[in-house]
Design a protein around this motif. Structure first.
Motif, PDB file in Angstrom:
ATOM      1  N   LEU A 124      45.061 -11.263   6.533  1.00  0.00           N
ATOM      2  CA  LEU A 124      45.000 -11.228   5.071  1.00  0.00           C
ATOM      3  C   LEU A 124      44.420  -9.919   4.542  1.00  0.00           C
ATOM      4  CD1 LEU A 124      43.809 -14.865   4.323  1.00  0.00           C
ATOM      5  CD2 LEU A 124      46.131 -13.932   4.180  1.00  0.00           C
ATOM      6  N   ILE A 125      43.858  -9.096   5.436  1.00  0.00           N
ATOM      7  CA  ILE A 125      43.332  -7.802   5.005  1.00  0.00           C
ATOM      8  C   ILE A 125      44.525  -6.907   4.682  1.00  0.00           C
ATOM      9  CG2 ILE A 125      42.005  -5.764   5.681  1.00  0.00           C
ATOM     10  CD1 ILE A 125      40.474  -7.630   7.635  1.00  0.00           C
ATOM     11  N   PRO A 126      44.632  -6.441   3.443  1.00  0.00           N
ATOM     12  CA  PRO A 126      45.795  -5.617   3.064  1.00  0.00           C
ATOM     13  C   PRO A 126      45.902  -4.344   3.905  1.00  0.00           C
ATOM     14  CG  PRO A 126      44.582  -6.309   1.123  1.00  0.00           C
ATOM     15  CD  PRO A 126      43.732  -6.660   2.310  1.00  0.00           C
ATOM     16  N   PHE A 127      47.130  -3.965   4.238  1.00  0.00           N
ATOM     17  CA  PHE A 127      47.346  -2.758   5.026  1.00  0.00           C
ATOM     18  C   PHE A 127      47.515  -1.549   4.124  1.00  0.00           C
ATOM     19  CE2 PHE A 127      51.798  -3.901   4.315  1.00  0.00           C
ATOM     20  CZ  PHE A 127      52.343  -2.677   4.009  1.00  0.00           C
ATOM     21  N   SER A 128      47.370  -0.387   4.739  1.00  0.00           N
ATOM     22  CA  SER A 128      47.584   0.875   4.048  1.00  0.00           C
ATOM     23  C   SER A 128      48.080   1.884   5.071  1.00  0.00           C
ATOM     24  CB  SER A 128      46.268   1.351   3.429  1.00  0.00           C
ATOM     25  OG  SER A 128      46.449   2.582   2.800  1.00  0.00           O
ATOM     26  N   TYR A 129      49.155   2.592   4.722  1.00  0.00           N
ATOM     27  CA  TYR A 129      49.733   3.608   5.599  1.00  0.00           C
ATOM     28  C   TYR A 129      49.846   4.926   4.841  1.00  0.00           C
ATOM     29  CZ  TYR A 129      51.498  -0.045   8.799  1.00  0.00           C
ATOM     30  OH  TYR A 129      51.617  -1.082   9.681  1.00  0.00           O
ATOM     31  N   ASP A 130      49.683   6.012   5.568  1.00  0.00           N
ATOM     32  CA  ASP A 130      49.971   7.339   5.041  1.00  0.00           C
ATOM     33  C   ASP A 130      51.270   7.815   5.668  1.00  0.00           C
ATOM     34  OD1 ASP A 130      47.685   7.666   3.415  1.00  0.00           O
ATOM     35  OD2 ASP A 130      46.496   8.213   5.172  1.00  0.00           O
ATOM     36  N   ILE A 131      52.077   8.528   4.889  1.00  0.00           N
ATOM     37  CA  ILE A 131      53.304   9.141   5.389  1.00  0.00           C
ATOM     38  C   ILE A 131      53.016  10.636   5.442  1.00  0.00           C
ATOM     39  CG2 ILE A 131      55.771   9.477   5.008  1.00  0.00           C
ATOM     40  CD1 ILE A 131      55.643   6.870   3.253  1.00  0.00           C
ATOM     41  N   VAL A 132      53.020  11.187   6.665  1.00  0.00           N
ATOM     42  CA  VAL A 132      52.536  12.538   6.891  1.00  0.00           C
ATOM     43  C   VAL A 132      53.628  13.384   7.556  1.00  0.00           C
ATOM     44  CG1 VAL A 132      50.711  13.889   8.021  1.00  0.00           C
ATOM     45  CG2 VAL A 132      50.228  11.575   7.218  1.00  0.00           C
ATOM     46  N   SER A 133      53.760  14.627   7.108  1.00  0.00           N
ATOM     47  CA  SER A 133      54.741  15.548   7.691  1.00  0.00           C
ATOM     48  C   SER A 133      54.263  16.002   9.075  1.00  0.00           C
ATOM     49  CB  SER A 133      54.929  16.766   6.786  1.00  0.00           C
ATOM     50  OG  SER A 133      53.831  17.643   6.937  1.00  0.00           O
ATOM     51  N   PRO A 134      55.152  16.579   9.878  1.00  0.00           N
ATOM     52  CA  PRO A 134      54.736  17.112  11.185  1.00  0.00           C
ATOM     53  C   PRO A 134      53.663  18.196  11.077  1.00  0.00           C
ATOM     54  CG  PRO A 134      57.126  16.899  11.125  1.00  0.00           C
ATOM     55  CD  PRO A 134      56.621  16.632   9.726  1.00  0.00           C
ATOM     56  N   THR A 135      53.552  18.848   9.909  1.00  0.00           N
ATOM     57  CA  THR A 135      52.529  19.879   9.720  1.00  0.00           C
ATOM     58  C   THR A 135      51.223  19.327   9.144  1.00  0.00           C
ATOM     59  OG1 THR A 135      53.347  20.424   7.506  1.00  0.00           O
ATOM     60  CG2 THR A 135      54.275  21.664   9.368  1.00  0.00           C
ATOM     61  N   GLY A 136      51.169  17.992   8.899  1.00  0.00           N
ATOM     62  CA  GLY A 136      49.948  17.365   8.400  1.00  0.00           C
ATOM     63  C   GLY A 136      49.890  17.149   6.905  1.00  0.00           C
ATOM     64  N   GLU A 137      50.931  17.556   6.181  1.00  0.00           N
ATOM     65  CA  GLU A 137      50.970  17.381   4.726  1.00  0.00           C
ATOM     66  C   GLU A 137      51.259  15.915   4.386  1.00  0.00           C
ATOM     67  OE1 GLU A 137      53.738  18.850   0.967  1.00  0.00           O
ATOM     68  OE2 GLU A 137      54.194  19.528   2.990  1.00  0.00           O
ATOM     69  N   THR A 138      50.524  15.346   3.436  1.00  0.00           N
ATOM     70  CA  THR A 138      50.764  13.974   3.006  1.00  0.00           C
ATOM     71  C   THR A 138      52.007  13.930   2.128  1.00  0.00           C
ATOM     72  OG1 THR A 138      48.410  13.452   3.099  1.00  0.00           O
ATOM     73  CG2 THR A 138      49.801  11.964   1.813  1.00  0.00           C
ATOM     74  N   LEU A 139      53.012  13.171   2.574  1.00  0.00           N
ATOM     75  CA  LEU A 139      54.276  13.052   1.853  1.00  0.00           C
ATOM     76  C   LEU A 139      54.357  11.774   1.030  1.00  0.00           C
ATOM     77  CD1 LEU A 139      56.673  14.142   4.741  1.00  0.00           C
ATOM     78  CD2 LEU A 139      55.734  15.556   2.905  1.00  0.00           C
ATOM     79  N   GLY A 140      53.435  10.836   1.297  1.00  0.00           N
ATOM     80  CA  GLY A 140      53.450   9.583   0.565  1.00  0.00           C
ATOM     81  C   GLY A 140      52.472   8.598   1.164  1.00  0.00           C
ATOM     82  N   GLU A 141      52.467   7.409   0.566  1.00  0.00           N
ATOM     83  CA  GLU A 141      51.597   6.344   1.059  1.00  0.00           C
ATOM     84  C   GLU A 141      52.194   5.000   0.701  1.00  0.00           C
ATOM     85  OE1 GLU A 141      47.901   7.310  -0.792  1.00  0.00           O
ATOM     86  OE2 GLU A 141      48.556   6.681  -2.763  1.00  0.00           O
ATOM     87  N   ALA A 142      51.844   4.013   1.495  1.00  0.00           N
ATOM     88  CA  ALA A 142      52.258   2.634   1.237  1.00  0.00           C
ATOM     89  C   ALA A 142      51.012   1.777   1.321  1.00  0.00           C
ATOM     90  CB  ALA A 142      53.283   2.177   2.267  1.00  0.00           C
ATOM     91  N   SER A 143      50.781   0.979   0.287  1.00  0.00           N
ATOM     92  CA  SER A 143      49.588   0.144   0.277  1.00  0.00           C
ATOM     93  C   SER A 143      49.930  -1.243  -0.235  1.00  0.00           C
ATOM     94  CB  SER A 143      48.486   0.778  -0.568  1.00  0.00           C
ATOM     95  OG  SER A 143      48.953   1.020  -1.871  1.00  0.00           O
ATOM     96  N   GLU A 144      49.317  -2.216   0.394  1.00  0.00           N
ATOM     97  CA  GLU A 144      49.583  -3.618   0.088  1.00  0.00           C
ATOM     98  C   GLU A 144      48.585  -4.131  -0.936  1.00  0.00           C
ATOM     99  OE1 GLU A 144      50.397  -7.627   2.696  1.00  0.00           O
ATOM    100  OE2 GLU A 144      48.899  -6.225   3.424  1.00  0.00           O
ATOM    101  N   ALA A 145      49.064  -5.012  -1.795  1.00  0.00           N
ATOM    102  CA  ALA A 145      48.195  -5.730  -2.720  1.00  0.00           C
ATOM    103  C   ALA A 145      47.941  -7.112  -2.128  1.00  0.00           C
ATOM    104  CB  ALA A 145      48.862  -5.863  -4.085  1.00  0.00           C
ATOM    105  N   PHE A 146      46.763  -7.661  -2.349  1.00  0.00           N
ATOM    106  CA  PHE A 146      46.466  -8.992  -1.830  1.00  0.00           C
ATOM    107  C   PHE A 146      47.334 -10.013  -2.556  1.00  0.00           C
ATOM    108  CE2 PHE A 146      44.165 -12.984  -1.652  1.00  0.00           C
ATOM    109  CZ  PHE A 146      44.020 -13.115  -0.278  1.00  0.00           C
ATOM    110  N   ALA A 147      48.133 -10.767  -1.796  1.00  0.00           N
ATOM    111  CA  ALA A 147      49.024 -11.778  -2.359  1.00  0.00           C
ATOM    112  C   ALA A 147      49.357 -12.791  -1.269  1.00  0.00           C
ATOM    113  CB  ALA A 147      50.302 -11.135  -2.890  1.00  0.00           C
ATOM    114  N   VAL A 148      49.948 -13.917  -1.660  1.00  0.00           N
ATOM    115  CA  VAL A 148      50.337 -14.943  -0.695  1.00  0.00           C
ATOM    116  C   VAL A 148      51.344 -14.372   0.297  1.00  0.00           C
ATOM    117  CG1 VAL A 148      51.436 -17.189  -0.405  1.00  0.00           C
ATOM    118  CG2 VAL A 148      49.856 -16.807  -2.305  1.00  0.00           C
ATOM    119  N   ARG A 149      52.312 -13.658  -0.189  1.00  0.00           N
ATOM    120  CA  ARG A 149      53.283 -12.965   0.654  1.00  0.00           C
ATOM    121  C   ARG A 149      53.165 -11.476   0.358  1.00  0.00           C
ATOM    122  NH1 ARG A 149      55.314 -15.207   4.958  1.00  0.00           N
ATOM    123  NH2 ARG A 149      57.487 -14.753   4.649  1.00  0.00           N
ATOM    124  N   ASP A 150      53.733 -10.681   1.241  1.00  0.00           N
ATOM    125  CA  ASP A 150      53.613  -9.232   1.103  1.00  0.00           C
ATOM    126  C   ASP A 150      54.113  -8.733  -0.247  1.00  0.00           C
ATOM    127  OD1 ASP A 150      52.638  -9.071   3.628  1.00  0.00           O
ATOM    128  OD2 ASP A 150      54.476  -8.351   4.536  1.00  0.00           O
TER     129      ASP A 150
END
Length: 178
Positions: A124-150
């Protein structure tokens, strides 16, 4: 479709994994993971017409060694692949591969303590991911909100094909059963 930089993914309550992807307030894709298959198979369809837009197939029966190839059905174009990193137990890590098979980004779970808490204490602990380029630059992120389903948000900052990032994140979620 895929003109923006903010997407939301909602998982429906049902047996198996079913997702709806939104760009802003507009639903752009639906997907249902086919269960009990030797090789994973995802179909992404237009929510209004039911027409197939993307197809994702595993290249191997073994989940841990699979690359999940993403194809744009309308154009026949190979968008890329999602592949689990070999060192992905303590902190999930996936490579996003471009059409040529080269790594264009890595999707990395936020940190080891939170990752371990998700695995051993509660999913139930929401996940969080970073989307990172091969050079280390942050290209985006994905984060979950607490809910019954994803329900999670994907924000992209450029440098990665949004089709690869968004469809790839749905595939990662289904594989990990977050």
């Amino acid at each position: 479709m895929f003109d923006g930089d903010h997407y939301e993914v909602r998982q429906k309550i049902r047996l198996g994994n079913k997702y709806r992807v939104y760009e802003g307030d507009t639903p752009i894709l639906e997907s249902a993971q086919k269960k009990f298959r030797l090789k994973e198979d995802f179909r992404f369809t237009d929510p209004d017409t039911g027409d197939e837009r993307f197809r994702v197939k595993a290249d191997s029966v073994l989940d841990i060694a699979s690359a999940y190839d993403i194809e744009d059905v309308e154009t026949g174009e190979r968008v890329g692949s999602v592949k689990r990193s070999a060192f992905s137990f303590f902190k999930h890590e996936y490579e996003l591969l471009g059409p040529d098979g080269e790594t264009v980004a890595t999707v990395v779970e936020d940190n080891v303590p939170m990752a371990l808490a998700r695995r051993f204490l509660s999913t139930l602990i929401p996940f969080s991911y970073d989307i990172v380029s091969p050079t280390g630059e942050t290209l985006g992120e994905a984060s979950e909100a607490f809910a019954v389903r994803d329900k999670y948000e994907i924000d992209l900052y450029g440098g990665v094909d949004p089709r690869l990032a968004v469809v790839g994140m749905v595939v990662i979620d289904a594989i990990e059963e977050n």
